[in-house]
Design an enzyme around this catalytic site. Structure first.
Site, PDB file in Angstrom:
ATOM      1  CD  GLU A 114      -3.089  -0.969   2.202  1.00  0.00           C
ATOM      2  OE1 GLU A 114      -4.032  -0.566   2.102  1.00  0.00           O
ATOM      3  OE2 GLU A 114      -2.675  -1.284   3.390  1.00  0.00           O
ATOM      4  CD  GLU A 134      -3.890  -7.426   3.098  1.00  0.00           C
ATOM      5  OE1 GLU A 134      -3.224  -6.391   3.223  1.00  0.00           O
ATOM      6  OE2 GLU A 134      -3.718  -8.182   2.083  1.00  0.00           O
TER       7      GLU A 134
END
Length: 266
Positions: A114, A134
């Site tokens: 990210e 995730e």
């Protein structure tokens, strides 16, 4: 005394920001986020271009999961205050007004990806690997990845990574827009610095438009995008623009180097 989890150095017009938790593979905890935001704010004030990298063998393994355990079942008010707390930090990079080059190596996963996706140019060395685990951790991206990474990868590829835990090599990352350059081991930082120095020579207003206006065009309809393009094109025209065009016409400007010939274009 607060531990220095993010380093900052100004090399002429280039800000060099280093994630500095090598023993934790540069995992991002709250204090790292705070220090990164401060460093990015300083860079926007001082530099024409920035480079972000990781100290040690990795760029970043993402969210500090040990710290995450301390707040995952915390008081609802505390959790509410934490929502989106990475967003202001990474927006300083993605749309803060100066270009950023990310120098990647080793782990670039989860929150690390990210951060990298907020940069405008990403240089990976051959040790770099990309992942979004995730799904296996029972969490969801929280640093703007659902927007930035999805725009780079597309939904199908991002869903694949998140659902299956698939890991991409540096070469696979380049083919899927996660990086634009791949270097031999240990050379990504020097290549990133070289690119940053080249970028810093551009007209500042043009760099601003590429980093801050161009991403917004993709948020708009076709007609609105063309309208914004016209506004921005006129806004960035300046004496610097006139000089740049005259230098080309008068054959004083450096020529583009064709791929495969001498020069640092690849």
């Amino acid at each position: 005394m607060t531990e220095k989890l993010v380093t900052y150095e100004l090399d002429e017009d280039i800000a060099l920001i280093g994630l500095n938790r090598p023993d934790k593979r540069n995992a991002i905890n709250d204090e790292t986020n705070r220090q990164l935001k401060a460093a990015l704010t300083q860079a926007v004030d001082e530099a024409k271009c920035g480079v972000i990298f990781g100290h040690g063998d990795n760029f970043s393994a993402g969210l500090d999961l040990a710290e995450a355990l301390t707040w995952i079942n915390a008081d609802p008010n505390l959790r509410r205050k934490r929502r989106g707390h990475w967003h202001p930090t990474l927006d300083l990079m993605a749309r803060g007004g100066i270009p950023w080059v990310a120098a990647l190596k080793g782990a670039c996963i989860g929150g690390g990806l990210e951060i990298a996706s907020a940069a405008h140019v990403r240089v990976a060395d051959e040790t770099t690997f990309f992942a979004l685990p995730e799904g296996q951790r029972g969490i969801f991206v929280g640093g703007g990845g659902s927007v930035r990474i999805q725009r780079l990868l597309g939904y199908a590829r991002m869903a694949d990574l998140m659902l299956t835990g698939r890991v991409l090599t540096a070469q696979e990352g380049e083919r899927n827009n996660l990086c634009q350059y791949v270097t031999p081991k240990g050379e990504s930082l020097e290549r990133a610095k070289s690119l940053a120095k080249r970028i810093s020579k551009n007209a500042p207003l043009t760099n601003w438009a590429i980093c801050s206006a161009l991403p917004r065009v993709t948020d708009q309809s076709h007609e609105d995008g063309l309208f914004m393009e016209t506004l921005i094109s006129n806004a960035v025209s300046s004496n610097r623009s006139e000089e740049g065009l005259k230098a080309f016409v008068e054959k004083r400007a450096a020529r583009l180097v064709e791929p495969g010939k001498s020069g640092d274009e690849g």
